[in-house]
Design a protein around this motif. Sequence first.
Motif, PDB file in Angstrom:
ATOM      1  N   ASP A  71     -29.390  41.925 -21.157  1.00  0.00           N
ATOM      2  CA  ASP A  71     -28.526  42.928 -21.979  1.00  0.00           C
ATOM      3  C   ASP A  71     -29.113  44.562 -21.624  1.00  0.00           C
ATOM      4  N   ARG A  72     -30.507  44.517 -21.626  1.00  0.00           N
ATOM      5  CA  ARG A  72     -31.022  45.677 -21.098  1.00  0.00           C
ATOM      6  C   ARG A  72     -31.125  46.245 -19.870  1.00  0.00           C
ATOM      7  N   VAL A  73     -30.797  45.346 -18.708  1.00  0.00           N
ATOM      8  CA  VAL A  73     -30.959  45.684 -17.235  1.00  0.00           C
ATOM      9  C   VAL A  73     -29.838  45.330 -16.616  1.00  0.00           C
ATOM     10  N   ASP A  74     -28.604  45.130 -17.255  1.00  0.00           N
ATOM     11  CA  ASP A  74     -27.371  44.856 -16.607  1.00  0.00           C
ATOM     12  C   ASP A  74     -26.894  46.006 -15.855  1.00  0.00           C
ATOM     13  N   GLY A  75     -26.961  47.233 -16.242  1.00  0.00           N
ATOM     14  CA  GLY A  75     -26.462  48.358 -15.541  1.00  0.00           C
ATOM     15  C   GLY A  75     -27.388  48.586 -14.499  1.00  0.00           C
ATOM     16  N   LEU A  76     -28.872  48.476 -14.553  1.00  0.00           N
ATOM     17  CA  LEU A  76     -29.769  48.724 -13.719  1.00  0.00           C
ATOM     18  C   LEU A  76     -29.737  47.619 -12.520  1.00  0.00           C
ATOM     19  N   ILE A  77     -28.904  46.509 -12.770  1.00  0.00           N
ATOM     20  CA  ILE A  77     -28.790  45.600 -11.590  1.00  0.00           C
ATOM     21  C   ILE A  77     -27.732  46.166 -10.482  1.00  0.00           C
ATOM     22  N   PHE A  78     -26.638  46.720 -10.823  1.00  0.00           N
ATOM     23  CA  PHE A  78     -25.838  47.157 -10.190  1.00  0.00           C
ATOM     24  C   PHE A  78     -26.075  48.516  -9.732  1.00  0.00           C
ATOM     25  N   ALA A  79     -26.726  49.386 -10.432  1.00  0.00           N
ATOM     26  CA  ALA A  79     -27.050  50.844  -9.841  1.00  0.00           C
ATOM     27  C   ALA A  79     -28.100  50.636  -8.855  1.00  0.00           C
ATOM     28  N   GLY A  80     -29.199  49.669  -9.158  1.00  0.00           N
ATOM     29  CA  GLY A  80     -30.319  49.288  -8.130  1.00  0.00           C
ATOM     30  C   GLY A  80     -29.896  48.990  -6.799  1.00  0.00           C
ATOM     31  N   ALA A  81     -28.874  47.953  -6.854  1.00  0.00           N
ATOM     32  CA  ALA A  81     -28.322  47.500  -5.720  1.00  0.00           C
ATOM     33  C   ALA A  81     -27.638  48.673  -4.912  1.00  0.00           C
ATOM     34  N   ALA A  82     -26.666  49.254  -5.618  1.00  0.00           N
ATOM     35  CA  ALA A  82     -26.152  50.488  -4.792  1.00  0.00           C
ATOM     36  C   ALA A  82     -27.228  51.534  -4.369  1.00  0.00           C
ATOM     37  N   ALA A  83     -28.076  51.817  -5.171  1.00  0.00           N
ATOM     38  CA  ALA A  83     -29.251  52.938  -4.419  1.00  0.00           C
ATOM     39  C   ALA A  83     -29.760  52.235  -3.418  1.00  0.00           C
ATOM     40  N   MET A  84     -30.100  50.954  -3.313  1.00  0.00           N
ATOM     41  CA  MET A  84     -30.822  50.346  -2.130  1.00  0.00           C
ATOM     42  C   MET A  84     -29.695  50.433  -1.042  1.00  0.00           C
ATOM     43  N   LEU A  85     -28.583  50.041  -1.033  1.00  0.00           N
ATOM     44  CA  LEU A  85     -27.798  50.069   0.045  1.00  0.00           C
ATOM     45  C   LEU A  85     -27.413  51.307   0.569  1.00  0.00           C
ATOM     46  N   VAL A  86     -27.224  52.501  -0.338  1.00  0.00           N
ATOM     47  CA  VAL A  86     -27.052  53.765   0.160  1.00  0.00           C
ATOM     48  C   VAL A  86     -28.455  54.515   0.785  1.00  0.00           C
ATOM     49  N   GLY A  87     -29.557  54.067   0.239  1.00  0.00           N
ATOM     50  CA  GLY A  87     -30.880  54.478   0.936  1.00  0.00           C
ATOM     51  C   GLY A  87     -31.037  53.866   2.300  1.00  0.00           C
ATOM     52  N   TRP A  88     -30.813  52.610   2.403  1.00  0.00           N
ATOM     53  CA  TRP A  88     -30.855  51.802   3.560  1.00  0.00           C
ATOM     54  C   TRP A  88     -29.883  52.173   4.568  1.00  0.00           C
ATOM     55  N   ALA A  89     -28.492  52.509   4.256  1.00  0.00           N
ATOM     56  CA  ALA A  89     -27.468  52.951   5.394  1.00  0.00           C
ATOM     57  C   ALA A  89     -27.849  54.382   5.955  1.00  0.00           C
TER      58      ALA A  89
END
Length: 287
Positions: free
Chosen positions: A255-273
């Motif tokens: 309940d505390r990190v649900d948004g962080l899971i999606f945002a973290g994955a998106a940030a990782m993919l953008v930074g990696w690309a």
Amino acid sequence: MKVVQPSFTPEPAKPRRNADLALRLWSSLVLIPVSLLGAWWGGPAAYALAAIVAAIVFAEWATIVGRSPSIWPSNAETALGTAFVVLAALLAGLYGVVIGLCVMIAGALVALALSRSFWLALGSLYAGLLGVSLAALRADPAYGLTAIVVLLVVVWGTDSIAYFAGRGIGGPKLWPRVSPKKTWSGSIGGLIGGVALALIAPVLLGVPVGWKLVALLVGLSLVSQIGDLVESALKRLFDKKDSSTIIPGHGGMMDRVDGLIFAGAAAMLVGWAHAGPAEIGRGMLLW
């Protein structure tokens, strides 16, 4: 002479909003410093913290989908699933994001083979992405700390300002079938406030701010809100109110990190690309 007493219907008790808000604030006063300290410390300690949070998320997911009676692993599939989630985060930080993702996928396949449950395998990927993305971002030697701080601020800012804007302004519901309390005013307020707060962090940390970084922060704020709705939809599907009760005022770790899971994955993919697997933090921040 008979005296007729006027009828009186007591008012229903008001919800304990102030008490709930106090619990949320006290919990945040503990969680935020621990998160920032782990991010500042870096190295194995930061990766271990990401792994622990991801493991709790997987355990809570397992209880929601009915594969475990509590957040403590009670069978082979949840125990091995937890181990793979932890290992994926640690290896992503120590040896690179590719290795971490491979271990994460292997863990999902093991969970599927043992449990024959699509939902448990999906939970392994869900929790694994949290640990891998946070560890991979922090592993950037030059920009890892700044990337994590900016990510945390945009997610926390979006969530907190959406909460207060929704309560203060109210108005039409965002998606009442999934999350009856969320409003459009909260979503828009969270987007504007979260991005505004997140722009302060790179300025203070010496990172140039251009329109591409602003656009990325807008995207991360929106993605974090989608992550919140996805978790709400999952709990509604399985008729659960909270993922657990380990965090007073917030429910569970999910309940505390649900948004962080999606945002973290998106940030990782953008930074990696943008900059490759070794400098994901730089790829996220520098445009």
